[in-house]
Scaffold this motif. Structure first.
Motif, PDB file in Angstrom:
ATOM      1  N   MET A  98       1.356 -14.111  -6.778  1.00  0.00           N
ATOM      2  CA  MET A  98       2.699 -13.606  -7.065  1.00  0.00           C
ATOM      3  C   MET A  98       2.696 -12.674  -8.264  1.00  0.00           C
ATOM      4  O   MET A  98       3.375 -11.642  -8.258  1.00  0.00           O
ATOM      5  N   THR A  99       1.923 -13.017  -9.289  1.00  0.00           N
ATOM      6  CA  THR A  99       1.835 -12.172 -10.476  1.00  0.00           C
ATOM      7  C   THR A  99       1.273 -10.796 -10.114  1.00  0.00           C
ATOM      8  O   THR A  99       1.804  -9.767 -10.545  1.00  0.00           O
ATOM      9  N   LEU A 100       0.206 -10.792  -9.312  1.00  0.00           N
ATOM     10  CA  LEU A 100      -0.377  -9.514  -8.877  1.00  0.00           C
ATOM     11  C   LEU A 100       0.612  -8.711  -8.027  1.00  0.00           C
ATOM     12  O   LEU A 100       0.764  -7.499  -8.224  1.00  0.00           O
ATOM     13  N   LEU A 101       1.278  -9.387  -7.110  1.00  0.00           N
ATOM     14  CA  LEU A 101       2.226  -8.691  -6.231  1.00  0.00           C
ATOM     15  C   LEU A 101       3.408  -8.109  -6.997  1.00  0.00           C
ATOM     16  O   LEU A 101       3.812  -6.962  -6.753  1.00  0.00           O
ATOM     17  N   VAL A 102       3.959  -8.875  -7.918  1.00  0.00           N
ATOM     18  CA  VAL A 102       5.111  -8.391  -8.684  1.00  0.00           C
ATOM     19  C   VAL A 102       4.690  -7.263  -9.627  1.00  0.00           C
ATOM     20  O   VAL A 102       5.427  -6.289  -9.802  1.00  0.00           O
ATOM     21  N   LEU A 121       5.173   5.055  -9.481  1.00  0.00           N
ATOM     22  CA  LEU A 121       4.961   5.877  -8.295  1.00  0.00           C
ATOM     23  C   LEU A 121       6.274   6.292  -7.628  1.00  0.00           C
ATOM     24  O   LEU A 121       6.277   7.111  -6.723  1.00  0.00           O
ATOM     25  N   ASN A 122       7.368   5.689  -8.049  1.00  0.00           N
ATOM     26  CA  ASN A 122       8.704   5.974  -7.527  1.00  0.00           C
ATOM     27  C   ASN A 122       8.792   5.783  -6.010  1.00  0.00           C
ATOM     28  O   ASN A 122       9.496   6.497  -5.319  1.00  0.00           O
ATOM     29  N   SER A 123       8.049   4.778  -5.508  1.00  0.00           N
ATOM     30  CA  SER A 123       8.047   4.478  -4.080  1.00  0.00           C
ATOM     31  C   SER A 123       7.822   2.973  -3.906  1.00  0.00           C
ATOM     32  O   SER A 123       6.699   2.526  -3.711  1.00  0.00           O
ATOM     33  N   PRO A 124       8.902   2.174  -4.010  1.00  0.00           N
ATOM     34  CA  PRO A 124       8.742   0.711  -3.965  1.00  0.00           C
ATOM     35  C   PRO A 124       8.152   0.212  -2.649  1.00  0.00           C
ATOM     36  O   PRO A 124       8.431   0.759  -1.586  1.00  0.00           O
ATOM     37  N   SER A 125       7.346  -0.819  -2.766  1.00  0.00           N
ATOM     38  CA  SER A 125       6.702  -1.416  -1.604  1.00  0.00           C
ATOM     39  C   SER A 125       7.542  -2.590  -1.091  1.00  0.00           C
ATOM     40  O   SER A 125       7.757  -3.564  -1.810  1.00  0.00           O
TER      41      SER A 125
END
Length: 166
Positions: free
Chosen positions: A23-27, A37-41
């Motif tokens: 979760m830490t890596l993903l967030v 990057l102005n492009s949320p995943s």
């Protein structure tokens, strides 16, 4: 029961740490993609949300095992040692029935019924996400049985002449 509890403690601690790390890596990646990057995943957002559900269910089962859940200590301290043990037995029996019925059976029912629904962001059936409910319920039920066995052992010792404290 001690060996079972120790094994469950290792499994739940490992799973909780693994999920928390993921979760830490993903967030972190979500923040980078959104603000740098102005492009949320959308994938990382959905995955973090689902992992949080799994973390809550696994960690709550661990809390049941430690008996660190909410309780009214002020009431318990007013009871005799034998009545405290009796109250513990009743309390663990209620917890066992609740987690097995609501989380185990009910959560399993929901998970099975949701296996046909696919998530919009991830190629995963929603039922897989909901499997956290019966998994957490079964883990909590096993922990509750361990606690119940401990209380019954204490009860037998107390009835046989008391237990030395300290």
């Amino acid at each position: 029961m001690t060996q079972l509890r120790n094994t469950l403690n290792k499994i739940t601690a490992f799973l909780s740490c693994l999920i928390m790390g993921l979760m830490t890596l993903l967030v972190t990646w979500q923040v980078i993609t959104r603000f740098v990057l102005n492009s949320p995943s959308t994938i990382t957002e959905a995955l973090a949300k689902y992992l949080f559900l799994w973390l809550v269910m696994v960690a709550s089962a661990y809390v049941v095992g430690k008996r660190d859940h909410m309780n009214l200590q002020i009431v318990l301290h007013k009871l005799s040692r034998l009545n405290q043990i009796r109250f513990g037995i009743v309390s663990e029996a209620v917890i066992f029935v609740f987690v097995l019925a609501v989380l185990g059976y009910g959560g399993g029912y929901i998970a099975l019924n949701a296996m046909n629904q696919m998530d919009s962001a991830l190629p995963v059936p929603i039922g897989v996400v909901y499997l956290a409910l019966p998994t957490g319920g079964i883990l909590a039920a096993v922990y509750s049985l361990c606690n119940l066995a401990d209380f019954i052992k204490l009860y037998k010792q107390e009835k046989a002449g008391g237990v030395r404290h300290g």
